[in-house]
Motif scaffolding. Structure first.
Motif, PDB file in Angstrom:
ATOM      1  N   PRO A 162      84.788   8.114  31.306  1.00  0.00           N
ATOM      2  CA  PRO A 162      84.691   9.513  31.770  1.00  0.00           C
ATOM      3  C   PRO A 162      85.297  10.511  30.794  1.00  0.00           C
ATOM      4  CG  PRO A 162      86.374   8.324  33.003  1.00  0.00           C
ATOM      5  CD  PRO A 162      85.654   7.303  32.184  1.00  0.00           C
ATOM      6  N   THR A 163      84.612  11.626  30.635  1.00  0.00           N
ATOM      7  CA  THR A 163      85.108  12.704  29.770  1.00  0.00           C
ATOM      8  C   THR A 163      85.605  13.899  30.570  1.00  0.00           C
ATOM      9  OG1 THR A 163      82.908  13.706  29.576  1.00  0.00           O
ATOM     10  CG2 THR A 163      83.481  12.019  27.961  1.00  0.00           C
ATOM     11  N   THR A 164      85.265  13.966  31.855  1.00  0.00           N
ATOM     12  CA  THR A 164      85.736  15.040  32.733  1.00  0.00           C
ATOM     13  C   THR A 164      86.363  14.410  33.972  1.00  0.00           C
ATOM     14  OG1 THR A 164      83.694  15.202  34.043  1.00  0.00           O
ATOM     15  CG2 THR A 164      83.803  16.473  31.975  1.00  0.00           C
ATOM     16  N   TRP A 165      87.116  15.205  34.715  1.00  0.00           N
ATOM     17  CA  TRP A 165      87.725  14.665  35.931  1.00  0.00           C
ATOM     18  C   TRP A 165      86.671  14.409  37.012  1.00  0.00           C
ATOM     19  CZ3 TRP A 165      91.877  12.158  35.635  1.00  0.00           C
ATOM     20  CH2 TRP A 165      92.879  12.504  34.730  1.00  0.00           C
ATOM     21  N   GLU A 166      85.588  15.136  36.988  1.00  0.00           N
ATOM     22  CA  GLU A 166      84.496  14.840  37.916  1.00  0.00           C
ATOM     23  C   GLU A 166      83.894  13.478  37.590  1.00  0.00           C
ATOM     24  OE1 GLU A 166      80.377  16.899  39.620  1.00  0.00           O
ATOM     25  OE2 GLU A 166      81.293  17.649  37.775  1.00  0.00           O
ATOM     26  N   GLU A 167      83.686  13.216  36.309  1.00  0.00           N
ATOM     27  CA  GLU A 167      83.158  11.914  35.901  1.00  0.00           C
ATOM     28  C   GLU A 167      84.158  10.799  36.204  1.00  0.00           C
ATOM     29  OE1 GLU A 167      82.179  12.169  31.787  1.00  0.00           O
ATOM     30  OE2 GLU A 167      80.489  13.549  32.089  1.00  0.00           O
TER      31      GLU A 167
END
Length: 429
Positions: A162-167
């Motif tokens: 993951p690269t974002t907190w959503e991911e």
């Protein structure tokens, strides 16, 4: 940030919190023979750096004295010595505790001594060792955060890092689906590790408003971070082992916890406690919040110049050398696994070396890059021992569902404000 901190320190002094008995001592101009500088610290490798200095600098002799880790009594020893007027010239102080020493009047202004060398360090780092453009010590290391992950398990399950907190939340669900007995990460319940997540999200805990401390654990920005981790816990997507516990280390080694978003020093923590998974880990940038490229920091320390040092110029000269000299920095990287704070230190070739535990990845190259992205708006408060204990107590109750992140942040807010007022600090409402 520095001006706000300066106002708070001034307010503390006005409240009578400056330590007594810390005279300025004699100056080095009248000495005969080498200047004698005493240095208290506990980090691995410091003695060797001192030895390297003494071999090549006959005019300034540094005597290193190893003491107990700061949080385990070392800081109390330093402050007691400062109050009695017999503190060492130099002391190892973590950034999170620096404001407490400033508020106690235990440090000496060495702005003139570091002026020509300030460009050797990032601006945000100087903000951890001084106020209002002044400096009271020299930075040694920083601790930017990143994602440590089991590359073998992510690849086998077909889950992208993951690269974002959503991911990250999406990946957490996929890890549980791929292996119902595994989870993506352990719940962050250590207060200083959790500070790194707040730091990244521009959710500072302290500031200064109208010459008084402001406390902001439970602001909307702070609750955003807490709600995120609470959501993962409520959905059963993270483990809840105690922080820094053998059960967590075993889970890392056995593939029951697939990742750890943590500071640079987590590299050695994982390596030294999860030998069974050697060669299977890798490191990637910390997930980002939408619209931001900021990174959190969790750790780092400085070589502070204590009030009453008889040779502040010479002491500062050594401190700058220790943080920038290639041989000294190479020693500290090898001995203490630090990420240097100085720009020259960050060019050290040792940071380019492949790390066998991490599958041959030169992981410190990534941390070198991420260090430049640390959010520069963070301020540590003057009573972190109280604040950290309150927050840590609340976070520690989350796994048993006796508390939530929201509860813990609210209690830390209440306890910190109460403690500041009781100690004579001005607090804005």
């Amino acid at each position: 940030m520095n001006k706000r901190m300066a106002a708070a320190v001034t307010a503390a002094a006005a409240a009578g919190l400056v330590l007594a008995g810390c005279g300025g001592g004699s100056t080095s101009s009248s000495r005969s023979g080498p200047a004698e500088v005493t240095f208290w610290g506990w980090a691995a490798g410091y003695q060797k750096s001192v030895d390297l200095w003494n071999q090549t600098h006959p005019d300034i002799h540094v005597k290193y004295e190893a003491i107990t880790n700061g949080g385990a009594g070392g800081y109390d020893k330093m402050l007691t010595a400062a109050k009695a007027g017999n503190a060492p010239c130099l002391a190892q102080i973590g950034y999170e505790t620096f404001a407490s020493f400033l508020a106690a009047g235990a440090l000496q202004d060495v702005s003139d001594a570091v002026a020509k060398d300030k460009g050797q360090f990032p601006d945000w780092v100087w903000g951890n060792v001084g106020v209002d453009g002044k400096a009271y010590g020299v930075p040694v290391d920083t601790a930017p955060m990143a994602t440590f992950y089991r590359a073998d398990l992510f690849k086998k399950a077909g889950i992208a890092v993951p690269t974002t907190w959503e991911e990250f939340a999406d990946a957490a669900a996929k890890v549980k689906a791929a292996d119902p007995a595994a989870r993506i990460m352990n719940l962050p319940t250590d207060p200083y590790l959790y500070a790194g997540f707040s730091w990244q999200a521009d959710a500072p805990w302290f500031g200064v408003k109208d010459n008084a401390w402001s406390v902001s654990f439970d602001t909307d920005a702070g609750k955003k971070v807490g709600d995120y981790w609470q959501g993962l816990f409520d959905k059963g997507l993270v483990t809840s082992y105690p922080a820094f516990d053998a059960t967590l280390y075993s889970a890392w080694s056995k593939g029951k916890v697939w990742a750890e978003v943590g500071p640079v020093w987590s590299a050695s923590l994982i390596r030294d406690n999860a030998a069974g998974s050697a060669g299977k880990w890798a490191v990637a940038p910390m997930p980002r919040w939408s619209g931001s490229d900021s990174v959190g920091n969790s750790g780092g320390s400085a070589t502070a110049v204590m009030k009453g040092c008889a040779h502040p110029k010479e002491a500062t000269q050594f401190a700058l050398w220790m943080s920038t000299d290639n041989a000294s920095v190479s020693n500290l990287i090898a001995s203490a696994a630090i990420l240097p704070a100085s720009k020259p230190g960050l060019t050290n070739a040792a940071l380019d070396a492949p790390q066998s535990y991490y599958g041959g990845q030169p992981i410190y190259k990534l941390f070198r890059s991420e260090a430049g992205k640390v959010n520069d708006g963070w301020v540590w408060g003057p009573i972190m021992s109280t604040s950290a204990k309150s927050l840590g107590d609340g976070l520690g109750k989350i796994p048993t569902k006796k508390s939530t992140y929201g509860d813990a942040l609210a209690k830390a807010q209440q306890d910190t404000v109460s403690a500041l007022k009781s100690q004579g600090f001005s607090v804005s409402q």
